[in-house]
Design a protein around this motif. Sequence first.
Motif, PDB file in Angstrom:
ATOM      1  N   ASP A  32      -6.143   8.753  -1.382  1.00  0.00           N
ATOM      2  CA  ASP A  32      -7.169   7.377  -0.840  1.00  0.00           C
ATOM      3  C   ASP A  32      -6.399   6.158  -0.544  1.00  0.00           C
ATOM      4  N   THR A  33      -5.206   6.018  -1.385  1.00  0.00           N
ATOM      5  CA  THR A  33      -4.164   4.945  -0.951  1.00  0.00           C
ATOM      6  C   THR A  33      -3.406   5.335   0.454  1.00  0.00           C
ATOM      7  N   TYR A  34      -3.110   6.424   0.514  1.00  0.00           N
ATOM      8  CA  TYR A  34      -2.642   7.082   1.884  1.00  0.00           C
ATOM      9  C   TYR A  34      -3.484   6.552   2.969  1.00  0.00           C
ATOM     10  N   LEU A  35      -5.007   6.922   2.855  1.00  0.00           N
ATOM     11  CA  LEU A  35      -5.694   6.898   3.977  1.00  0.00           C
ATOM     12  C   LEU A  35      -6.040   5.351   3.907  1.00  0.00           C
ATOM     13  N   LEU A  36      -5.937   4.527   3.240  1.00  0.00           N
ATOM     14  CA  LEU A  36      -6.018   2.954   3.158  1.00  0.00           C
ATOM     15  C   LEU A  36      -4.671   2.767   4.121  1.00  0.00           C
ATOM     16  N   PHE A  37      -3.432   3.016   3.739  1.00  0.00           N
ATOM     17  CA  PHE A  37      -2.269   2.649   4.351  1.00  0.00           C
ATOM     18  C   PHE A  37      -2.576   3.160   5.868  1.00  0.00           C
ATOM     19  N   LYS A  38      -3.009   4.104   6.214  1.00  0.00           N
ATOM     20  CA  LYS A  38      -3.238   4.610   7.666  1.00  0.00           C
ATOM     21  C   LYS A  38      -4.210   3.754   8.275  1.00  0.00           C
ATOM     22  N   GLU A  39      -5.083   3.376   7.703  1.00  0.00           N
ATOM     23  CA  GLU A  39      -6.189   2.539   8.213  1.00  0.00           C
ATOM     24  C   GLU A  39      -5.613   0.843   8.546  1.00  0.00           C
ATOM     25  N   LEU A  40      -5.053   0.472   7.615  1.00  0.00           N
ATOM     26  CA  LEU A  40      -4.205  -0.722   7.735  1.00  0.00           C
ATOM     27  C   LEU A  40      -3.270  -0.825   9.149  1.00  0.00           C
ATOM     28  N   GLU A  69      -4.997  -0.761  12.277  1.00  0.00           N
ATOM     29  CA  GLU A  69      -5.509  -2.105  12.680  1.00  0.00           C
ATOM     30  C   GLU A  69      -4.202  -3.017  13.232  1.00  0.00           C
ATOM     31  N   THR A 114       0.939  -1.232  -0.072  1.00  0.00           N
ATOM     32  CA  THR A 114       0.221  -0.137  -0.038  1.00  0.00           C
ATOM     33  C   THR A 114       0.817   1.196  -0.119  1.00  0.00           C
TER      34      THR A 114
END
Length: 47
Positions: free
Chosen positions: A16-24, A27, A5
């Motif tokens: 959006d990819t950065y936000l996905l990275f931060k979410e992962l 978690e 990511t």
Amino acid sequence: MLDFTWKVFSQTGNIDTYLLFKELEQETREIPENQEEELAQMDFPLS
């Protein structure tokens, strides 16, 4: 998954990819805490 990511984000700059990275990433940090709580509940059940 985090590495992939981040690599996609660094190559594209897609927010959006950065936000996905931060979410992962978040978690990933939460999983060990949840596992410790579950093990503690197994050792000392409340009911």
